[in-house]
Design a protein around this motif. Structure first.
Motif, mmCIF file in Angstrom:
data_model
loop_
_atom_site.group_PDB
_atom_site.id
_atom_site.type_symbol
_atom_site.label_atom_id
_atom_site.label_comp_id
_atom_site.label_asym_id
_atom_site.label_seq_id
_atom_site.Cartn_x
_atom_site.Cartn_y
_atom_site.Cartn_z
ATOM 1 N N THR A 1 27.696 41.363 46.515
ATOM 2 C CA THR A 1 28.619 40.991 45.572
ATOM 3 C C THR A 1 29.723 40.230 46.409
ATOM 4 O O THR A 1 30.247 39.355 45.881
ATOM 5 N N CYS A 2 30.205 41.073 47.474
ATOM 6 C CA CYS A 2 31.812 40.439 47.857
ATOM 7 C C CYS A 2 31.493 40.776 49.507
ATOM 8 O O CYS A 2 30.766 41.241 50.324
ATOM 9 N N ILE A 3 32.429 39.957 49.820
ATOM 10 C CA ILE A 3 33.468 39.767 51.609
ATOM 11 C C ILE A 3 34.891 40.104 51.035
ATOM 12 O O ILE A 3 35.593 39.325 51.011
ATOM 13 N N ILE A 4 35.149 41.040 51.973
ATOM 14 C CA ILE A 4 36.863 41.225 52.499
ATOM 15 C C ILE A 4 36.710 41.212 53.999
ATOM 16 O O ILE A 4 36.079 41.240 55.148
ATOM 17 N N SER B 1 38.901 40.601 63.908
ATOM 18 C CA SER B 1 39.043 40.632 62.307
ATOM 19 C C SER B 1 38.548 41.658 61.754
ATOM 20 O O SER B 1 37.547 42.457 62.135
ATOM 21 N N PHE B 2 38.794 42.129 60.481
ATOM 22 C CA PHE B 2 38.645 42.788 59.372
ATOM 23 C C PHE B 2 37.526 41.999 58.799
ATOM 24 O O PHE B 2 38.014 41.688 58.103
ATOM 25 N N LEU B 3 36.544 42.556 58.332
ATOM 26 C CA LEU B 3 34.837 42.586 57.612
ATOM 27 C C LEU B 3 34.816 43.315 57.199
ATOM 28 O O LEU B 3 33.816 43.907 58.114
ATOM 29 N N ALA B 4 34.580 43.186 55.415
ATOM 30 C CA ALA B 4 33.438 44.590 54.967
ATOM 31 C C ALA B 4 32.557 43.578 54.084
ATOM 32 O O ALA B 4 33.338 42.666 53.285
ATOM 33 N N THR B 5 31.505 44.141 53.559
ATOM 34 C CA THR B 5 30.452 43.865 52.513
ATOM 35 C C THR B 5 29.683 44.914 51.985
ATOM 36 O O THR B 5 29.194 45.741 52.454
ATOM 37 N N ASP B 6 29.509 44.542 50.542
ATOM 38 C CA ASP B 6 28.386 45.607 49.795
ATOM 39 C C ASP B 6 27.034 44.615 50.046
ATOM 40 O O ASP B 6 26.243 45.450 49.434
#
Length: 92
Positions: free
Chosen positions: A43-46, A35-40
């Motif tokens: 505020t957000c999670i992709i 999986s691809f996961l990104a966050t700041d």
């Protein structure tokens, strides 16, 4: 924004209470090894299981302009890679 993995405690910090039930798909995606996961981190999670599955974006509140730009850049990349992308969201 930073790329992360499914064991990152930020998921449990950001998505709490009722949100855990509404966005349980994020928990499923984070268990996928590819999986691809990104966050700041605030505020957000992709999240995306793999390049052939939809992109899910969870927003705690409207992101600030730099984060908004990073989200838009990632979505643009996804659109360039696949012509079969649909967007659905709540108006809020």
């Amino acid at each position: 924004m930073r790329i992360t993995n499914g064991s990152d405690p930020v998921f449990d910090k950001l998505v709490t209470g009722k949100g855990k039930y509404l966005f349980n798909l994020l928990y499923r995606i984070r268990e996928d090894p590819g999986s691809f996961l990104a966050t700041d981190d605030s505020t957000c999670i992709i999240a995306r299981s793999n390049p052939n599955t939809p992109v899910w974006i969870w927003l705690k509140h409207p992101p600030v302009p730099p984060v908004r730009q990073e989200i838009a850049a990632y979505l643009s990349q996804c659109l360039a890679e696949s012509s079969c992308v649909n967007i659905s969201s709540c108006p809020a």
